[in-house]
Design a protein around this motif. Structure first.
Motif, PDB file in Angstrom:
ATOM      1  N   MET A 299      -4.075   3.774  -0.126  1.00 30.39           N
ATOM      2  CA  MET A 299      -4.575   1.620  -0.216  1.00 30.39           C
ATOM      3  C   MET A 299      -3.491   1.772  -1.675  1.00 30.39           C
ATOM      4  O   MET A 299      -4.074   0.547  -1.827  1.00 30.39           O
TER       5      MET A 299
ATOM      6  N   SER B  20      -7.448  -3.098  -1.714  1.00 31.95           N
ATOM      7  CA  SER B  20      -6.788  -3.998   0.010  1.00 31.95           C
ATOM      8  C   SER B  20      -6.648  -5.487  -0.457  1.00 31.95           C
ATOM      9  O   SER B  20      -7.387  -6.539  -1.172  1.00 31.95           O
TER      10      SER B  20
ATOM     11  N   GLN C 122       0.765  -1.057  -0.002  1.00 35.28           N
ATOM     12  CA  GLN C 122       0.433   0.310  -0.090  1.00 35.28           C
ATOM     13  C   GLN C 122       1.168   1.194  -0.261  1.00 35.28           C
ATOM     14  O   GLN C 122       2.099   0.841   0.731  1.00 35.28           O
TER      15      GLN C 122
ATOM     16  N   SER D  13     -11.735   1.242   0.435  1.00 34.73           N
ATOM     17  CA  SER D  13      -9.973   0.806  -0.239  1.00 34.73           C
ATOM     18  C   SER D  13      -9.835   1.753  -1.909  1.00 34.73           C
ATOM     19  O   SER D  13      -8.707   2.738  -1.898  1.00 34.73           O
TER      20      SER D  13
END
Length: 579
Positions: A81, A58, A13, A75
């Motif tokens: 993210m 994610s 991320q 996300s």
């Protein structure tokens, strides 16, 4: 100082990549390597590059479908993210792949000899023992007690339970019988922005903390590491490091196992919050006004007053423009105020003066400082027989000192105290033979990150505190008026912006203030009178002799505000097009 980092996958991320990048740029820090702990996405794997890199995804693989779906949905809207190649964040740094092999990780640690391992791959280390790590193993905890696995999980629990704040910590995991040591901690507003914005904010802030902790260690200023010693086992052994996966509490487990009903409820709450933000942005106006309390500021420490803790207030007459940020001096028995005067139509604040006459009646306001940029928080102080003012001018990227030539109507710029820093609510005072200036920073957390500067003389040179930002807490960081002494102790008012901007004032007792250390603790919270005319916020408490000046706000729906804001946006677009 050598730092090794463990990540779960090569494509991490964005906030983790930022964390790695900032560590690499930190003076005195050398990256020993970035360990790929889980299944690795190979550089040549088209599926990995096409579906992972650059996407806001994610990788959660546990929990029911509804939980995973909601996490992915949010996300995708969160820049922090977004997936990126960790190797690009640290060019030239070894990126070995251990693929969960604890023995390979041990060999890497033994070969590279890091001083600390930053674990960003939960579950990777198991019961591995690394006693040779001088500063142990660091990881992030979510929630005040570290009971959540991820930031998403913590924020989802906060949404369902209507919590106003979210807390994240960087900790050194316990060693032997030693407890976890908190290296950095921040508490931020969890109900004022969209869910994705909250996610982005807490991770953006947290990405700085490992570099901050390393900076403190390199400078010999990491006093928090002295809270406990690793050599505490009687026979001299260091016990194995426990699992780095936080043991989720009951709250974490219940949120992670959220079923369809909980997800539906979360979606309803998110829709409600979005509608509320829309209404506030386009139709709600804050009207601030200034009041005077006929008591000294130190009486607020123990004066019960009304149910809110506020005694009787003498409010200024209501005006079309709002008045806020009052500071005052008494000259020849008369009270002179400097305030921010803000006009919604222009969208800009100026500094105005108001004088209290022989009777407790105020004369009309007069603009005394009007510059091309927004001005507010006109902090007044006396020094060597002169009257000075330090207004907030963050748009000018400076902290400037103005000297009264003919108070209160005529001022001249005496000095630029700090350049290239967007200080918010700069609050100077003298303590222990030095000048101190406390503020927040518009570029980082203007309501949560407290910065300190200090100097031998008011005119400088001003130097930043070695541990800036010294505090990250939306409940009690941003300055809210004049510091004061009571019974030999130093106190300072601060804003509580956890529920709303300027929601309340917290009185902090400053326990330690040196160029290398800072510590304070909240001792009292002052909320606006819920039965008063201005019951929706309170964000200034300043001393003026034996009087105390305050301001409070009332939020009201005005349809005229919609037109004002539309016109403001159109004017801004026209200026951009013309440029």
């Amino acid at each position: 100082m050598r730092v090794a980092i463990a990540v779960e996958n090569r494509f991490v991320q964005q906030w983790i990549a930022d964390c790695v990048r900032k560590l690499k740029l930190q003076d005195g820090v050398e990256l020993a390597g970035v360990l790929i702990a889980g299944e690795s996405a190979e550089a040549g794997d088209g599926k990995s590059r096409g579906e992972s890199k650059g996407k806001n995804t994610s990788k959660s693989k546990s929990g029911p479908f509804g939980y995973r779906w909601l996490e992915r949905r949010i996300s995708r809207r969160c820049p922090a993210m977004r997936r990126t190649d960790v190797a690009e964040a640290a060019p030239g740094v070894p990126v070995p792949e251990t693929r969960g092999d604890g023995e390979a990780a041990k060999r890497f640690i033994a070969d590279r000899k890091p001083d600390v391992l930053l674990n960003l791959a939960p579950g990777f280390l198991g019961e591995a023992s690394f006693p040779e790590l001088r500063y142990g193993i660091w990881r992030f905890d979510y929630g005040p007690e570290g009971g959540f696995r991820t930031g998403f999980e913590m924020l989802l629990a906060g949404l369902l339970r209507k919590r106003e704040t979210a807390t994240i910590r960087l900790i050194r995991a316990r060693r032997g019988q030693q407890a976890d040591v908190v290296l950095k901690q921040g508490t931020f507003a969890a109900s004022q922005h969209s869910f994705a914005s909250r996610m982005d904010q807490i991770h953006r802030f947290a990405s700085e903390w490992p570099a901050y902790a390393c900076r403190d260690i390199v400078r010999g200023n990491a006093v928090y590491l002295d809270q406990a010693s690793a050599e505490i086992v009687e026979d001299g052994r260091t016990d194995p490091v426990p699992s780095m996966t936080p043991k989720p509490g009951r709250a974490s487990s219940s949120v992670h196992a959220a079923g369809g009903a909980a997800v539906v409820r979360a979606l309803v709450l998110l829709a409600r919050d979005k509608a509320k933000r829309f209404l506030t942005r386009w139709f709600v106006a804050e009207h601030w006004n200034v009041g005077i309390v006929d008591r000294p500021i130190e009486s607020f420490l123990d004066e019960p007053g009304s149910e809110s803790g506020m005694p009787e207030v003498d409010w200024l007459p209501k005006r079309p423009q709002f008045m806020a940020d009052p500071f005052g001096v008494q000259i020849d028995g008369r009270l002179h105020l400097l305030v921010e005067e803000y006009d919604y139509a222009s969208g800009k604040g100026v500094i105005s003066s108001i004088r209290r006459g022989d009777e407790p009646v105020f004369g009309p306001e007069r603009t005394v400082l009007n510059l091309p940029f927004h001005m507010s928080y006109p902090y007044l102080l006396r020094h060597e027989g002169e009257i000075y003012c330090i207004p907030e001018t963050y748009q000018a990227k400076e902290v400037a000192l103005y000297k009264a030539i003919r108070f209160p109507n005529e001022w001249e710029k005496a000095a630029t105290l700090i350049e290239g820093f967007q200080a918010v609510d700069a609050t100077p005072f003298r303590h222990d033979g030095r000048w101190w200036l406390l503020c927040t920073d518009e570029q980082t957390g203007w309501n949560s990150h407290l910065y300190i500067w200090h100097a031998d003389d008011l005119l400088g040179p001003w130097r930043p505190h070695e541990m800036n930002p010294v505090k990250m807490d939306v409940r009690s960081a941003r300055p809210a008026g004049t510091p004061f002494y009571s019974r030999g102790e130093l106190f300072r008012p601060a804003q509580d912006c956890s529920r709303t901007y300027g929601g309340a004032v917290v009185l902090n007792r400053i326990r330690t203030l040196t160029p290398r250390e800072f510590a304070e603790e909240p001792v009292r919270r002052l909320a606006p009178d819920p039965r008063g005319p201005y019951r929706d916020g309170l964000h200034t408490l300043s001393a003026a002799g034996g009087l105390t000046l305050i301001d409070s706000k009332r939020e009201s729906i005005y349809f005229k505000v919609f037109m004002i804001r539309v016109v403001s946006i159109l004017k801004g677009k026209l200026r951009i097009d013309a440029g």
